[in-house]
Design a protein around this motif. Structure first.
Motif, mmCIF file in Angstrom:
data_model
loop_
_atom_site.group_PDB
_atom_site.id
_atom_site.type_symbol
_atom_site.label_atom_id
_atom_site.label_comp_id
_atom_site.label_asym_id
_atom_site.label_seq_id
_atom_site.Cartn_x
_atom_site.Cartn_y
_atom_site.Cartn_z
ATOM 1 N N GLY A 13 -5.102 -12.284 9.738
ATOM 2 C CA GLY A 13 -4.734 -12.867 8.453
ATOM 3 C C GLY A 13 -5.475 -14.139 8.092
ATOM 4 O O GLY A 13 -5.111 -14.817 7.139
ATOM 5 N N LYS A 14 -6.544 -14.413 8.806
ATOM 6 C CA LYS A 14 -7.291 -15.646 8.541
ATOM 7 C C LYS A 14 -7.906 -15.633 7.143
ATOM 8 O O LYS A 14 -7.722 -16.557 6.353
ATOM 9 C CB LYS A 14 -8.401 -15.819 9.587
ATOM 10 N N ALA A 41 0.096 -9.217 5.742
ATOM 11 C CA ALA A 41 -1.148 -9.802 6.228
ATOM 12 C C ALA A 41 -0.965 -11.273 6.578
ATOM 13 O O ALA A 41 -1.463 -11.751 7.586
ATOM 14 C CB ALA A 41 -2.236 -9.640 5.178
ATOM 15 N N SER A 80 -9.294 -10.354 14.967
ATOM 16 C CA SER A 80 -9.572 -9.645 13.740
ATOM 17 C C SER A 80 -8.264 -9.090 13.164
ATOM 18 O O SER A 80 -7.456 -8.535 13.886
ATOM 19 C CB SER A 80 -10.536 -8.500 14.060
ATOM 20 N N THR A 102 0.844 -1.198 0.000
ATOM 21 C CA THR A 102 0.000 0.000 0.000
ATOM 22 C C THR A 102 0.877 1.246 0.000
ATOM 23 O O THR A 102 2.097 1.163 0.178
ATOM 24 C CB THR A 102 -0.897 0.043 1.248
ATOM 25 N N GLU A 117 -15.685 -17.684 8.825
ATOM 26 C CA GLU A 117 -16.582 -17.204 9.866
ATOM 27 C C GLU A 117 -18.042 -17.342 9.460
ATOM 28 O O GLU A 117 -18.775 -16.360 9.421
ATOM 29 C CB GLU A 117 -16.271 -15.734 10.194
HETATM 30 N N1 ATP Z 1 -6.744 -4.932 0.197
HETATM 31 C C1 ATP Z 1 -5.996 -4.792 1.286
HETATM 32 N N2 ATP Z 1 -5.061 -3.827 1.355
HETATM 33 C C2 ATP Z 1 -4.288 -3.678 2.444
HETATM 34 N N3 ATP Z 1 -4.369 -4.440 3.536
HETATM 35 C C3 ATP Z 1 -5.283 -5.433 3.539
HETATM 36 C C4 ATP Z 1 -6.130 -5.652 2.417
HETATM 37 N N4 ATP Z 1 -6.952 -6.686 2.708
HETATM 38 C C5 ATP Z 1 -6.611 -7.080 3.951
HETATM 39 N N5 ATP Z 1 -5.617 -6.339 4.451
HETATM 40 C C6 ATP Z 1 -4.976 -6.475 5.762
HETATM 41 O O1 ATP Z 1 -4.608 -7.789 5.969
HETATM 42 C C7 ATP Z 1 -4.742 -8.122 7.321
HETATM 43 C C8 ATP Z 1 -5.400 -9.467 7.445
HETATM 44 O O2 ATP Z 1 -6.746 -9.371 7.027
HETATM 45 P P1 ATP Z 1 -7.774 -10.585 7.123
HETATM 46 O O3 ATP Z 1 -8.994 -10.163 6.412
HETATM 47 O O4 ATP Z 1 -7.118 -11.819 6.696
HETATM 48 O O5 ATP Z 1 -8.066 -10.643 8.675
HETATM 49 P P2 ATP Z 1 -9.009 -11.682 9.412
HETATM 50 O O6 ATP Z 1 -8.145 -12.451 10.299
HETATM 51 O O7 ATP Z 1 -9.848 -12.407 8.454
HETATM 52 O O8 ATP Z 1 -9.888 -10.694 10.296
HETATM 53 P P3 ATP Z 1 -11.455 -10.705 10.571
HETATM 54 O O9 ATP Z 1 -11.666 -11.540 11.751
HETATM 55 O O10 ATP Z 1 -11.717 -9.256 10.887
HETATM 56 O O11 ATP Z 1 -12.130 -11.159 9.347
HETATM 57 C C9 ATP Z 1 -5.515 -7.035 7.995
HETATM 58 O O12 ATP Z 1 -4.673 -6.279 8.824
HETATM 59 C C10 ATP Z 1 -5.989 -6.170 6.866
HETATM 60 O O13 ATP Z 1 -5.947 -4.835 7.234
#
Ligand code: ATP
Ligand code: ATP
Ligand code: MG
Ligand code: MG
Lengths: 511, 332, 300, 334, 331
Positions: free
Chosen positions: B49-50, B26, B46, B19, B184
């Motif tokens: 990175g899941k 991630a 949250s 970015t 989820e």
């Molecule tokens: N398009 C993107 N650009 C920049 N960062 C991203 C992008 N998509 C996801 N991220 C970052 O990647 C990281 C992991 O995101 P991810 O969606 O895998 O989290 P998660 O564990 O699924 O969380 P949640 O429980 O909220 O769904 C987060 O910090 C998010 O900000």
């Protein structure tokens, strides 16, 4: 307004000749007695005849529906001998009764503007100076006036007094205006509002039968666009040329410029009714001197001549001896100082946005004058409004200075001088005399001239009036224009008339 | 169990987002495997990175700004990362399918359920429209939608949340995938509905021989349906082991902190022991172990050394210096 | 007390660069300055502002001084954009015209904004019959063909620049009112407004202290884009002869006046039009960037 | 559905009454009056007064408005004071001209705008995106009247390839049925007229299309971007659908909803806003008609025509709303 | 213990938009359909139920942020139902609210200091004391005074929730309504906030109405629990009692649906059929009958009253509650 058929014929193989005339606006009504706009009259002038017609070049008259006429010595009773071989386009015969019918019709409503205006009708006296109109024979009509009227004959030649078919009027009633029936050289064919009006030639015309078969009046509102259409060849002739395009047209072999003789004047009136600087003759003269007419006229791009009198030089009675105020800033300043305005003053100048034939570029002229008056410390604020607003403003005398102009109706000096500068017409609210110039001397002379039937004597009187007016300087006379038309070179024998409309039966299109 | 060949193996996966404000790591070195027919849970806070891990498997990382910078994803022995977009399209929805978190937004609102199901079948199988429609109805029936032949004509908004999630699951099952990733799938649902859906998952797994990756942040869900669990923290695996083992003898301080911080319904209320501090910013990770700033057992070395995933016991992997024998020795 | 303070992660990680914090507005500004188009827009606007400010220094001629014999001169070293129908220097008139245009833009948008924001805010905030009345009124204005509304208003008030600005301003009211209303409606529902009510805030305080400041983004964007629209509308009115009075060097009027000469002196038409275009483009580019910068949806 | 439409139609009534009051008041407030306008500068005060009486202009405003409303309620738009022609008849001529132009412009705007918007969104940040969005900003920044003049200068004056004004070349024959010239020439199989009418439509159509085209392109792009972020697009991807299907079916149908609203609004605006374009290209449509009526103080024409335009505007918006509901199954009719 | 707040049969019916033009009867959404509660000073009353069952609406009515359609609200022995204007504003000092969404509940354009100063200013605290008070409040919720000049977006969700709590405490209220204060937070942060709230309660002798849908959280924090279903309270009682011995079949199902965090324990599950009916169109009779495994004819026609079902003060609204009592382990 029929939506089922619309056709614009082009001269297809058969050698049919069509003239397409481009203009800026559509006719309002095709009943000439009810309209005042040039666009309507232009068309009706082809469809209708008047008792007498103007000759080709000027406003002298020649026989038309009337072959001869005479007037009693007191100038009150006119007798006309009518043609007996004329039929209306609807096939009915033309007789003296029809003339009577038309005259009577014109006195029934205020809508018959020109009648009222030319003959002094009012709500109480719808006839005005015309006492009565009688058929004294099948082909003889007698008109009795309540007072002598010198320009009477010329007035009768005006297109608004075209004789219409009583049958058709009765038949169409309120819709007569879109179904005009006259006796003229062309027959009405079709009208598509805001687009075109089509006429075809009247094979049975009692005068010279037209050489072209069809005329189409086409509306192309924008001057520039209309000229482009002419260049492209889709129209044959046009009026309302932008002065800027004249040079282009002149440089084009396929095109010609036709200049209409002038019977108009444009002027800047100074409102003498408001007190303040404008009521001071010295100021008015100073303003006259402060304006560089040469430059002003240059803005007319060659379509105008400098004016020094209220009437155009083409009219009899024009006083050519008058020396116009010469452009002289110093002298103007001196006069202003003498009047006590050495430091100048603020003043308004009202002008209008739509070009008029006598003033093709009112906005430019206003700016030019404002700039010139700055030299003598007069600070001009321009107010430009649309035509209707402008008229309302100036008639109410709200202006200090205002542009306006006049196109002659019947070629008589009275039609300029009395209308525009007599105190009778200086009433706030409906003023024709928007300088609110109220000279008793001028009034007396003009009144005398109206009842004098001898033209030489009248000329004398008018020459005198022009001198007085020059001295009193209620106006800055600006220009007499020769409104240009542009046409394809193939259009021949088109003789433009000073009144602004000419019958098309004489012109021709050369292959 | 040991000899079974894994269906999916994720090795050293790194997915980063490039970015304007910096590189967001991630997913940063994730390893795990899924065996045929088992349910693997992935838990974490949250942003840990899941979802990105799941999307990486399907090759659906939005690019730019995302890119898989390292690692291998072996599915049935073939590296998915080496496949072309076209080949991946053949796999998505057919071999591996996915159910998303929010059933309210995951279905296209302007198309009927029928159209959305039929197009999935048609995209992967050479069948007629009619057959595809029959299959759709059959699937809806399977996931417990009453009167499926009628309901199939409906639009998503005409279903409740729980029903929509069933439709999503039905759609995911359309081509008999061998792996289903559920991101989820019950988080947005009420408890009573969640119970219904979890029940459905269990039933599906029993009936269809299919592996499931169940992504969740609810340890309860994990305990309920998963065979093995991967705990993630800040884009990295923290602990990876059997469910029972995790709950009985979880090792990683983060895992333990997580378990202590959730209230339990038990007669004697205990005070919650929260994990202090905030989850780290993935765009600007601290040096060393990313959990160190919040860790109760933090040691000096934790601030400089980033531990690796170690098998401390059979099938029990932990990524913590406390359990890296050599280093532990140094500090104690 | 035994409350554990939240450790300030940033401080712990030693990356706090300054204790100064950024408001949302500052954040937006930084985002704005990162977008190329808005920078271009800003530059255009700045150039125009400078031109307006220093018009007498930049202009090569007096914008009203005529030289009728020199009318319709093609661009030359003396008159870099040629001369108009009265022999005035087109470049100088355009330079002075920036003042007029800026004035038109600001005043017209000012009118639309003040009236529109008031109507929209009141309608959105109080709802019910207030909303009904205001919105029906706005509907009527929307249904009324806007250019005709402007023409009629100018005709009523009298054609001059001031009235043209008023007319253009009035015509722009519905846009603002609707935008503000919908912004207010959505802000009104947020929890922080409820919180403001819960702590006993009065309507005035809530509307002006909380609701409107949080509806500013669309208002600012609309104002910026509105300046462009206002200039176009006013130029349109002038083009129809319903705007600036001569000899004001208003661009629309210049274009209209030069129109007759398009065949033989196209520069008289081309340059004022280009000036309008540039000016409006500047505000549109800037407004566009502003929208992106202020739109929380596009925020990462 | 029918109920919904009826109730919506009923709700238009107060708006239209408001519009008619506004139109009535405004035009009566304009200085000058139709009598002067008809009789011209040469009429006398007495004549003017007489005509004002004849036209009922001396009645109290309430009476005049009541009379106007009474006529409207009977479906009578009244007669033009200037031309004496029934306004209904005149509108049958002029509305098709304007609507044809507006539809033509809208078709250009939609086809190009939507296409550009979709491509720009799919290839976000690509050169196409940058260029098309910059160009679209140009589009909303252009003074239409200037664009019109410049097009005339280039295509008519300099290259003489397109007609500068009007709907048909003089001399081209066309039997009119609907007054939509394209339609009429197709109906009558008149290919010469079809080509001619089409050429005449080009320049004013493009001039009129620039703004809506730009707005639609930008709207489509942002709407597409928004939609492409949605979960259901992710779902569609996860199902292994083809990119084209995802973009043109799943995404575009959803993205078209806000675009549709814009299209409706813009189309309505085109009808009333064509004044400038019509006056530059001498297009005999309602825009010019009512503009001239304002200048000529033709009260009935101004009042009725504005009412008709407003009615069309709200009607078009009603249709877009209905279409919206048709496209979006989430919205119910009752 | 005296009742601090009492809700007497309050209802909130939202008119639904009808596109029919000429109908008198507007369809109503019965968000809260007659609930009675009394909240004792110093206790925490938990309010649980599924999404849309009317928890927030009830909470907002208690605070008079929403006007009840029907019923009375008593606070400290006064009927405040018809309080308006100044009277109502005075009341605000004593009742406050904490919101669910930490992102939406703070004005993004105000610094933390401004946000916290606002209630103080409204109630006329002299300028000099405001700063001091703000520092104190920040300290109390575990933030530092150097956070004052920051804007909400510079904080994490948990921190914002602390600011929201500080704002609620600014006026030293007695009653705080907590509308799902932790449900938007991550598990690890959730515990921090819950602990904070518990500590504050002890410190300031606060009374909480704690709204949540997470049964474990409610269990953890509440003294008493009210279970809502479709705008009604179906069960009410001491938290321990209700959780260990639920009397209403809905409560039983709800509790059984909570995933068990112990993988070794297999739980007996009651899986409810179907979905929550819409409050715009609720079923007649007992509102739960459509999903109730024990429903009988009477349930379809007659709505059960909330009645005492145990000596411990537990109440349930079920026709068969007594029978459940006798059949069950409570003989
Ligand atoms: N398009 C993107 N650009 C920049 N960062 C991203 C992008 N998509 C996801 N991220 C970052 O990647 C990281 C992991 O995101 P991810 O969606 O895998 O989290 P998660 O564990 O699924 O969380 P949640 O429980 O909220 O769904 C987060 O910090 C998010 O900000
Ligand atoms: N202002 C309103 N207008 C119309 N309906 C409303 C309004 N506020 C709430 N409702 C409806 O009332 C019902 C109860 O809403 P409420 O917010 O009280 O539920 P809740 O129990 O707090 O749910 P959640 O757990 O989702 O917050 C819902 O169906 C909701 O849609
Ligand atoms: Mg996720
Ligand atoms: Mg709630």
């Amino acid at each position: 307004g029929d939506s089922t058929s619309k056709s614009n014929n082009k001269d297809n193989g058969g050698g049919e000749k069509t003239l397409v005339f481009g203009r800026g606006a559509d006719s309002i009504q095709l009943d000439p007695s009810k309209v005042t706009d040039g666009e309507s009259i232009y068309v009706t002038n082809q469809i209708y005849d008047t008792l007498v017609r103007y000759v080709e070049e000027n406003t002298e008259v020649k026989p038309a529906l009337a072959t001869e006429w005479n007037v009693t010595d007191d100038g009150l009773v006119w007798t006309f001998q009518l043609r007996d071989d004329v039929k209306f386009h609807d096939g009915t015969d033309f007789t003296a009764e029809d003339v009577v019918y038309n005259f009577e019709r014109w006195t029934t409503s205020a809508e018959f503007t020109y009648y009222g205006y030319m003959f002094g009708a009012s709500e109480d006296d719808m006839g005005g100076i015309i006492e009565k109109v009688e058929a004294t024979g099948d082909y003889e009509v007698q008109i009795t006036l309540s007072e002598p009227n010198a320009p009477f004959l010329q007035t009768l030649a005006m297109p608004p007094f075209g004789i219409a078919s009583p049958d058709a009027i009765e038949e169409h009633g309120d819709n007569y205006f879109k179904n005009p029936v006259g006796t003229g050289p062309f027959v009405f064919k079709e009208w598509v509002p805001d687009d075109s009006i089509t006429l075809t030639k009247n094979e049975d015309y009692f005068g010279e039968v037209a050489k072209i078969d069809k005329v189409i009046f086409r509306v192309i509102p924008d001057n520039g666009a209309r000229f482009m259409e002419l260049q492209a060849g889709t129209i044959d002739i046009m009026e309302g040329l932008n002065p800027q395009d004249i040079a282009t047209a002149e440089g084009d072999d396929a095109l010609q410029i036709i200049r209409r003789p002038s019977m108009n004047v444009s002027y800047m009136a100074m409102n003498m009714d408001k007190g303040g600087p404008m009521s001071d003759k010295l100021v008015r003269q100073a303003i006259n001197m402060a304006i560089n007419k040469d430059e002003l006229i240059a803005l007319y791009e060659g379509v105008g001549k400098e004016a020094k009198n209220p009437i155009p030089p083409s009219l009899w009675g024009f006083n050519d001896d008058i020396e116009p105020y010469a452009y002289d800033v110093e002298k103007a300043k001196a006069l202003l100082a003498e009047a006590g305005y050495a430091d100048g003053f603020d003043i308004t100048l009202h002008t209008f946005s739509n070009p008029r034939p006598y003033m093709p570029q009112p906005k430019l002229a206003a700016q030019a004058i404002a700039e010139m008056l700055k030299e003598v410390n007069i600070n001009v604020e321009i107010t430009e409004s649309d035509w209707d607003t402008h008229l309302a403003t100036v008639e109410n005398g709200e202006h200090d200075m205002a542009f306006l102009g006049w196109t002659g109706d019947n070629g008589d000096p009275d039609n300029f001088l009395y209308v525009l500068l007599d105190k009778d017409n200086a009433t706030v609210g409906s003023a024709g005399n928007i300088a609110f110039y109220k000279s008793d001397e001028v009034h007396d002379i003009l009144k005398a001239a109206q009842v004098e039937m001898d033209q030489d004597k009248r000329t004398e009187l008018y020459l005198k009036v022009q001198e007085i007016i020059h001295e009193d300087a209620p106006w800055v006379p600006i220009a007499h224009t020769t409104p240009p038309l542009a046409a394809k070179s193939s259009v021949v024998d088109f003789v433009p008339h000073p009144t602004g409309s000419e019958p098309f039966n004489l012109l021709d299109i050369k292959k | 169990m040991e000899s079974v060949k894994p269906l999916l193996e994720v090795k050293n996966l790194h997915t980063h987002f490039f970015t304007k404000t910096g590189v967001v790591r991630a997913v940063d070195g994730v390893n795990f495997d899924v065996k045929p027919g088992e349910t693997l849970g992935i838990v974490g806070e949250s942003g840990s990175g899941k979802s990105i891990t799941a999307m990486s498997i399907l090759g659906l990382i939005p690019s730019p700004p995302g890119r898989i910078v390292d690692g291998e994803i072996l599915f049935k022995g073939e590296d998915l990362l080496k496949k072309s977009e076209n080949q991946m399209r053949q796999i998505r929805g057919k071999e591996i399918s996915m159910v998303f978190q929010d059933p309210m937004t995951s279905l296209n609102p302007v198309f009927s359920v029928e159209k959305q199901m039929v197009e999935t079948v048609l995209a992967h199988e050479k069948v007629t429209k009619k057959q595809a429609r029959d299959r759709a109805i059959e699937l809806l029936n399977l996931v417990g939608i009453p009167d499926p032949s009628k309901r199939v004509k409906n639009y998503p908004h005409e279903f409740s949340g729980g029903m929509r999630q069933r439709v999503m699951i039905a759609m995911a099952l359309a081509c008999n995938p061998s792996l289903l990733i559920a991101d989820e799938p019950t988080t947005a649902l009420d408890v009573t509905i969640q119970a219904q859906i979890l029940e459905l998952f269990k039933k599906m797994q029993k009936e269809l021989d299919m592996a499931i990756i169940m992504i969740t942040h609810d340890l309860g869900v994990v305990a309920e349906v998963c065979d093995r669990v991967l705990v993630m923290y800040a884009g990295k695996p923290a602990e990876f082991t059997d469910t029972k083992k995790l709950f009985d003898q979880g090792k990683h301080p983060y895992t333990l902190g997580l378990m202590n911080s959730i209230p339990k319904i038990s007669p004697n209320k205990e005070k919650l022991i929260p994990i202090t501090g905030l989850p780290p910013n993935l765009g600007d990770l601290p040096k060393g172990c990313s959990f160190a700033p919040r860790c109760k057992h933090v040691m000096d070395s934790c601030l400089s050394i980033d531990p690796t995933l170690q098998e401390i016991d059979e099938n029990h992997f932990v990524r913590c210096l406390l359990y890296e024998e050599s280093k532990k020795a140094v500090t104690t | 007390m035994s409350i554990e303070p939240i450790p300030n992660v940033e401080v712990e990680q030693g990356k706090v660069k300054s204790t100064k914090s950024r408001s949302l507005g500052m954040e937006a500004l930084f985002r704005l300055l990162r977008s190329k188009t808005s920078i271009v827009g800003l530059i255009i606007i700045l150039i125009l502002m400078i031109t307006a400010l220093f018009a007498p220094l930049i202009a090569t001629h007096d914008p009203t001084v005529q030289s009728i014999p020199n009318r319709y001169q093609a661009p030359s070293s003396e008159h870099i954009l040629g001369t108009d129908e009265l022999g005035r220097d087109i470049f100088s008139r355009i330079v002075f015209g920036t003042r007029i245009s800026i004035q038109i833009g600001l005043i017209a948008v000012g009118i639309s904004m003040v009236v529109g924001v008031f109507l929209g805010a009141v309608a959105g905030y109080f709802g019910k019959w207030v909303d009904q009345i205001v919105m029906r009124f706005i509907d009527i204005m929307m249904a009324f063909p806007s250019i005709l509304l402007a023409i009629a208003l100018v005709a009523v008030l009298g054609p001059n620049l001031r009235n043209a600005m008023i007319a253009v301003g009035i015509v722009g009211v519905p846009q603002f009112a609707r935008i503000v209303r919908s912004a207010v409606l959505s802000v009104k529902e947020t929890e922080f407004i409820e919180a403001a009510r819960a702590i006993g805030g009065k309507h005035g305080r809530i509307l002006f202290g909380h609701v409107l400041p949080n509806s500013m983004a669309p208002i600012i964007v609309q104002a910026t884009l509105g300046i462009g629209t206002a200039i176009l509308d006013a130029a349109g009115l002038s083009f129809l002869g319903l705007g600036a009075q001569p000899p004001t060097p208003e661009w629309g009027a210049m274009l209209s006046d030069g129109r007759a000469a398009i065949q033989h002196a196209p520069w008289v038409v081309a340059f004022p039009g280009l000036a309008i275009f540039l000016f409006v483009l500047g505000f549109n580019l800037f407004g566009d960037g502003l929208r992106d910068a202020l739109d929380p949806k596009l925020k990462e | 559905m029918l109920k919904y439409i009826t109730s919506r139609l009923l709700m238009l009534i107060p708006v239209l009454i408001g519009v008619s009051i506004l139109a009535f008041s405004l035009i009566h407030l304009v200085p000058g009056d139709p009598a002067r306008s008809i009789l011209g500068e040469k009429a006398t005060a007495a004549q003017l007064e007489a005509l004002r009486n004849e036209l009922g202009l001396n009645d109290p405003y309430v009476v005049q408005y009541g009379r106007f409303l009474g006529h409207i309620l009977q479906g009578d738009l009244g007669k033009s004071i200037q031309s004496k022609e029934s306004i209904g008849v005149e509108l049958i001529q002029k509305l098709p001209a304007t609507i044809e132009l507006a539809i033509f412009a809208m078709v250009i705007a939609i086809v190009i705008g939507v296409l550009a918007g979709v491509i720009a969104a799919v290839k976000q940040y690509s050169w196409f995106d940058n260029i098309s969005m910059t160009v679209s900003l140009f589009g909303v920044s252009l003074p239409i009247f200037w664009l019109g003049l410049m097009m005339i200068w280039i295509f008519s004056v300099t290259f003489n390839i397109l007609p500068p004004s009007g709907r048909l070349t003089t001399g081209v024959e066309l039997n009119t049925i609907t007054n939509f010239y394209l339609l009429d020439s197709i109906l009558t199989g008149n290919w010469v007229a079809l080509k001619d009418a089409f050429l005449h439509l080009l320049m004013p159509g493009i001039a009129l299309a620039t703004i809506p085209m730009a707005i639609i392109a930008r709207m489509t792009r942002s709407s597409m971007l928004e939609v492409m972020r949605q979960d259901y697009i992710r779902t569609a991807n996860a199902k292994g659908l083809r990119k084209t299907i995802i973009i043109f079916q799943h995404a575009l149908k959803n993205a078209s909803l806000p675009v549709l609203t814009v299209v409706g609004l813009q189309f309505g605006l085109l009808l009333g806003g064509a004044v400038l374009t019509e006056s530059i290209f001498s297009w005999p449509g309602v825009g010019r008609y009512v503009y001239l009526a304002v200048l000529g103080r033709d009260y009935p024409v101004v009042q009725s025509t504005i009412l008709v335009i407003a009615a069309i505007f709200v009607f078009v918006n009603l249709i877009t709303d209905i279409l919206y509901k048709y496209l979006d199954p989430r919205i119910k009719y009752e | 213990m005296s009742a601090l707040l009492e809700l007497k049969n309050i209802k909130k019916h939202f008119p639904l938009k009808s596109e029919k033009l000429f109908t008198k009867e507007k369809p109503l959404l019965k968000a809260v359909d007659g609930i009675s509660l009394s909240v004792r000073s110093g206790e925490t009353l938990g309010l649980v139920g599924e999404s849309g069952c009317g928890k927030s609406t009830a909470g907002r009515m208690a605070l008079k942020l929403l006007e009840p359609t029907e019923g009375e609200i008593w606070f400290k022995g006064e009927n405040i139902t018809n309080y308006r204007g100044e009277q109502l504003r005075k009341l605000r000092r004593e009742m406050q609210i904490i919101f669910q969404d930490p992102y939406a509940s703070l004005n993004p354009r105000k610094t933390i200091e401004q946000t916290l100063a606002e209630p103080l200013k409204i109630f006329g605290m002299p300028k000099g004391q405001v700063t001091q008070r703000i520092d104190y409040l920040l300290d109390v919720v575990g933030l530092s005074s150097y956070h004052k000049q920051r804007y909400p977006h510079e904080f994490s969700g948990g921190q914002r929730q602390r600011i929201g709590i500080a704002r609620a405490l600014a006026l030293e209220p007695e009653l705080v309504i907590c509308d799902e204060p932790v449900s938007a937070l991550d598990v690890s942060i959730q515990a921090q906030v819950i602990n904070l709230m518990e500590e504050l309660q002890a410190e300031f002798n606060l009374t909480y109405i704690f709204i949540a849908h997470d049964l474990s959280v409610v269990h953890h924090i509440s003294d008493r629990v009210a279970v809502m279903y479709l705008g009604k309270i179906v069960e009410l009682g001491d938290a321990g009692e209700v959780y260990s011995n639920p009397k209403h079949p809905y409560t039983q199902a709800l509790l059984s649906a909570v995933p068990e965090t112990n993988p070794h324990r297999e739980k007996e599950r009651i899986i409810l059929k179907g979905d929550l009916p819409s409050p715009a169109n609720p079923p007649a009779g007992c509102k739960f009958h459509t999903r109730c495994p024990f429903a009988e004819d009477i349930c379809r026609v007659q709505e059960p009253e909330l009645k005492l079902v145990s000596t411990g003060g537990q109440m349930a609204a079920c026709h068969f509650a007594k029978e459940v009592v006798t059949e069950g382990n409570f003989t």
